[in-house]
Design a protein around this motif. Structure first.
Motif, PDB file in Angstrom:
ATOM      1  N   SER A 226      -1.061   4.120  -1.854  1.00 55.54           N
ATOM      2  CA  SER A 226      -2.235   4.522  -1.072  1.00 55.54           C
ATOM      3  C   SER A 226      -1.847   5.395   0.107  1.00 55.54           C
ATOM      4  O   SER A 226      -2.520   6.376   0.433  1.00 55.54           O
ATOM      5  CB  SER A 226      -2.989   3.285  -0.568  1.00 55.54           C
ATOM      6  OG  SER A 226      -3.535   2.553  -1.643  1.00 55.54           O
ATOM      7  N   ILE A 227      -0.738   5.059   0.765  1.00 50.49           N
ATOM      8  CA  ILE A 227      -0.333   5.829   1.937  1.00 50.49           C
ATOM      9  C   ILE A 227       0.185   7.209   1.526  1.00 50.49           C
ATOM     10  O   ILE A 227      -0.049   8.203   2.216  1.00 50.49           O
ATOM     11  CB  ILE A 227       0.717   5.049   2.763  1.00 50.49           C
ATOM     12  CG1 ILE A 227       0.701   5.526   4.228  1.00 50.49           C
ATOM     13  CG2 ILE A 227       2.109   5.184   2.219  1.00 50.49           C
ATOM     14  CD1 ILE A 227       1.523   4.644   5.158  1.00 50.49           C
TER      15      ILE A 227
ATOM     16  N   ASN B 248      -0.863   8.921  -1.138  1.00 51.00           N
ATOM     17  CA  ASN B 248      -2.067   9.688  -1.455  1.00 51.00           C
ATOM     18  C   ASN B 248      -2.816  10.106  -0.186  1.00 51.00           C
ATOM     19  O   ASN B 248      -3.350  11.210  -0.098  1.00 51.00           O
ATOM     20  CB  ASN B 248      -2.992   8.860  -2.348  1.00 51.00           C
ATOM     21  CG  ASN B 248      -2.428   8.648  -3.736  1.00 51.00           C
ATOM     22  OD1 ASN B 248      -1.600   9.417  -4.212  1.00 51.00           O
ATOM     23  ND2 ASN B 248      -2.856   7.591  -4.404  1.00 51.00           N
ATOM     24  N   SER B 249      -2.818   9.225   0.788  1.00 47.53           N
ATOM     25  CA  SER B 249      -3.538   9.500   2.033  1.00 47.53           C
ATOM     26  C   SER B 249      -2.906  10.639   2.822  1.00 47.53           C
ATOM     27  O   SER B 249      -3.609  11.549   3.278  1.00 47.53           O
ATOM     28  CB  SER B 249      -3.588   8.234   2.887  1.00 47.53           C
ATOM     29  OG  SER B 249      -4.194   8.467   4.125  1.00 47.53           O
ATOM     30  N   ILE B 250      -1.595  10.614   2.998  1.00 42.81           N
ATOM     31  CA  ILE B 250      -0.968  11.638   3.831  1.00 42.81           C
ATOM     32  C   ILE B 250      -0.928  12.994   3.144  1.00 42.81           C
ATOM     33  O   ILE B 250      -0.887  14.030   3.802  1.00 42.81           O
ATOM     34  CB  ILE B 250       0.457  11.229   4.275  1.00 42.81           C
ATOM     35  CG1 ILE B 250       1.403  11.090   3.080  1.00 42.81           C
ATOM     36  CG2 ILE B 250       0.416   9.956   5.107  1.00 42.81           C
ATOM     37  CD1 ILE B 250       2.847  10.829   3.467  1.00 42.81           C
TER      38      ILE B 250
ATOM     39  N   ARG C 215      -2.143   9.815  11.491  1.00 43.84           N
ATOM     40  CA  ARG C 215      -1.490  10.579  10.422  1.00 43.84           C
ATOM     41  C   ARG C 215      -0.522  11.617  10.976  1.00 43.84           C
ATOM     42  O   ARG C 215       0.642  11.682  10.546  1.00 43.84           O
ATOM     43  CB  ARG C 215      -2.532  11.263   9.540  1.00 43.84           C
ATOM     44  CG  ARG C 215      -1.929  12.106   8.411  1.00 43.84           C
ATOM     45  CD  ARG C 215      -3.024  12.793   7.598  1.00 43.84           C
ATOM     46  NE  ARG C 215      -2.468  13.580   6.517  1.00 43.84           N
ATOM     47  CZ  ARG C 215      -2.057  14.844   6.636  1.00 43.84           C
ATOM     48  NH1 ARG C 215      -2.141  15.442   7.837  1.00 43.84           N
ATOM     49  NH2 ARG C 215      -1.548  15.501   5.606  1.00 43.84           N
TER      50      ARG C 215
ATOM     51  N   LYS D   2      -7.053   7.454   8.135  1.00 44.42           N
ATOM     52  CA  LYS D   2      -5.946   8.376   8.426  1.00 44.42           C
ATOM     53  C   LYS D   2      -5.608   8.438   9.913  1.00 44.42           C
ATOM     54  O   LYS D   2      -5.029   9.422  10.389  1.00 44.42           O
ATOM     55  CB  LYS D   2      -6.247   9.783   7.894  1.00 44.42           C
ATOM     56  CG  LYS D   2      -6.426   9.830   6.385  1.00 44.42           C
ATOM     57  CD  LYS D   2      -6.563  11.255   5.867  1.00 44.42           C
ATOM     58  CE  LYS D   2      -6.731  11.263   4.353  1.00 44.42           C
ATOM     59  NZ  LYS D   2      -6.818  12.635   3.803  1.00 44.42           N
TER      60      LYS D   2
ATOM     61  N   THR E   6       0.990  -0.883   7.831  1.00 42.86           N
ATOM     62  CA  THR E   6      -0.168  -0.418   7.065  1.00 42.86           C
ATOM     63  C   THR E   6      -1.421  -1.206   7.438  1.00 42.86           C
ATOM     64  O   THR E   6      -1.359  -2.232   8.107  1.00 42.86           O
ATOM     65  CB  THR E   6       0.091  -0.549   5.558  1.00 42.86           C
ATOM     66  OG1 THR E   6       0.281  -1.933   5.228  1.00 42.86           O
ATOM     67  CG2 THR E   6       1.347   0.229   5.162  1.00 42.86           C
TER      68      THR E   6
ATOM     69  N   GLY F  86       0.784  -1.235   0.000  1.00 47.05           N
ATOM     70  CA  GLY F  86       0.000   0.000   0.000  1.00 47.05           C
ATOM     71  C   GLY F  86       0.813   1.281   0.000  1.00 47.05           C
ATOM     72  O   GLY F  86       0.386   2.280   0.595  1.00 47.05           O
TER      73      GLY F  86
ATOM     74  N   TYR G  43      -0.692   2.631  10.797  1.00 49.36           N
ATOM     75  CA  TYR G  43      -1.420   3.698  10.110  1.00 49.36           C
ATOM     76  C   TYR G  43      -2.492   3.106   9.198  1.00 49.36           C
ATOM     77  O   TYR G  43      -2.306   2.034   8.611  1.00 49.36           O
ATOM     78  CB  TYR G  43      -0.451   4.542   9.270  1.00 49.36           C
ATOM     79  CG  TYR G  43      -1.119   5.660   8.511  1.00 49.36           C
ATOM     80  CD1 TYR G  43      -1.610   6.775   9.167  1.00 49.36           C
ATOM     81  CD2 TYR G  43      -1.262   5.599   7.127  1.00 49.36           C
ATOM     82  CE1 TYR G  43      -2.233   7.796   8.474  1.00 49.36           C
ATOM     83  CE2 TYR G  43      -1.881   6.625   6.424  1.00 49.36           C
ATOM     84  CZ  TYR G  43      -2.362   7.722   7.099  1.00 49.36           C
ATOM     85  OH  TYR G  43      -2.989   8.736   6.416  1.00 49.36           O
ATOM     86  N   SER G  44      -3.593   3.822   9.075  1.00 51.22           N
ATOM     87  CA  SER G  44      -4.659   3.447   8.146  1.00 51.22           C
ATOM     88  C   SER G  44      -4.786   4.508   7.059  1.00 51.22           C
ATOM     89  O   SER G  44      -5.061   5.678   7.350  1.00 51.22           O
ATOM     90  CB  SER G  44      -5.999   3.321   8.875  1.00 51.22           C
ATOM     91  OG  SER G  44      -7.064   3.240   7.950  1.00 51.22           O
ATOM     92  N   SER G  45      -4.602   4.107   5.800  1.00 46.87           N
ATOM     93  CA  SER G  45      -4.762   5.030   4.684  1.00 46.87           C
ATOM     94  C   SER G  45      -6.215   5.442   4.506  1.00 46.87           C
ATOM     95  O   SER G  45      -6.502   6.494   3.930  1.00 46.87           O
ATOM     96  CB  SER G  45      -4.255   4.393   3.382  1.00 46.87           C
ATOM     97  OG  SER G  45      -2.868   4.181   3.430  1.00 46.87           O
TER      98      SER G  45
END
Length: 211
Positions: A38-39, A41-43, A182, A179, A142, A35, A174-176
């Motif tokens: 994804s991470i 893009n998330s942060i 974060r 968040k 993740t 991921g 952490y969860s994408s």
């Protein structure tokens, strides 16, 4: 650390294609399906800043992004995908060796592992390689949203034991999607770079030195 601005810079297959300049650099590495995109893009709060593929193992280049005009964020090729040829595995090794061996402004490597499972043999090899390069390392687990609350501490200890992590190396889950964690993760990732926590930019003295 606030991410106010994020942009894609370039993709590179060799060091001559890397961005010029000496801005501090944070790199993300991990297995192909862990991921990474994804991470990122998330942060950054950007849905498609880093390309997310349905097929693991597609990233074969070093992808450079710039945050707040002050720090490079690097997405390294994913490893450990079974359906790649021997030549592709060799090429991955060459790309990683060239990046880690020639990029003097790397300040920290973020190793992503799946928080639900034991680190793979490739994860262990990557962690040991990072330590051999004497680069500060932060471990991110993740897919935190897929864990139960009572599994978090147990799995952190399990990953720390399996990787035989140095006592000084940090691990955070952490969860994408949600968040969760974060801000804590960003503070750990960019700690010590001279980044102003409110503006997300390098201090003026640091910026003038980089130029």
């Amino acid at each position: 650390m606030k991410i106010i601005k994020s942009e894609f810079l370039t993709s590179a297959a060799k060091s001559s294609q890397y961005p010029e300049g000496n801005l501090p650099e944070i790199a993300f590495c991990g297995r192909s399906n862990v991921g990474k995109s994804s991470i990122i893009n998330s942060i950054t709060g950007r849905k498609a800043l880093a390309r997310v593929s349905n097929t693991p193992g597609r990233t074969r280049l070093v992808n450079f992004f710039i945050l707040n005009d002050s720090v490079y964020l690097v997405d390294l090729p994913g490893y450990g995908y079974a359906k790649v040829s021997h030549s592709e595995i060799e090429n991955f090794g060459k790309i990683m060796e060239e990046y880690l061996g020639t990029r003097d402004n790397i300040k920290k490597l973020i190793l992503l592992v799946d928080s639900r499972h034991k680190p793979t043999a490739d994860d262990k090899m990557m962690y040991n390689y990072i330590k051999a390069c004497q680069i500060p390392c932060l471990i991110i687990g993740t897919k935190l949203d897929k864990l139960k609350r009572n599994e978090i501490k147990k799995n952190q200890n399990m990953i720390r034991d399996e990787l035989q992590m140095d006592p000084g190396d940090e691990i955070i889950f952490y969860s994408s999607l949600s968040k969760e964690n974060r801000d804590k993760m960003l503070d750990m990732a960019f700690e010590g770079l001279g980044i102003d926590t409110e503006t997300g930019k390098l201090a003026e003295t640091e910026l003038s030195e980089e130029k």
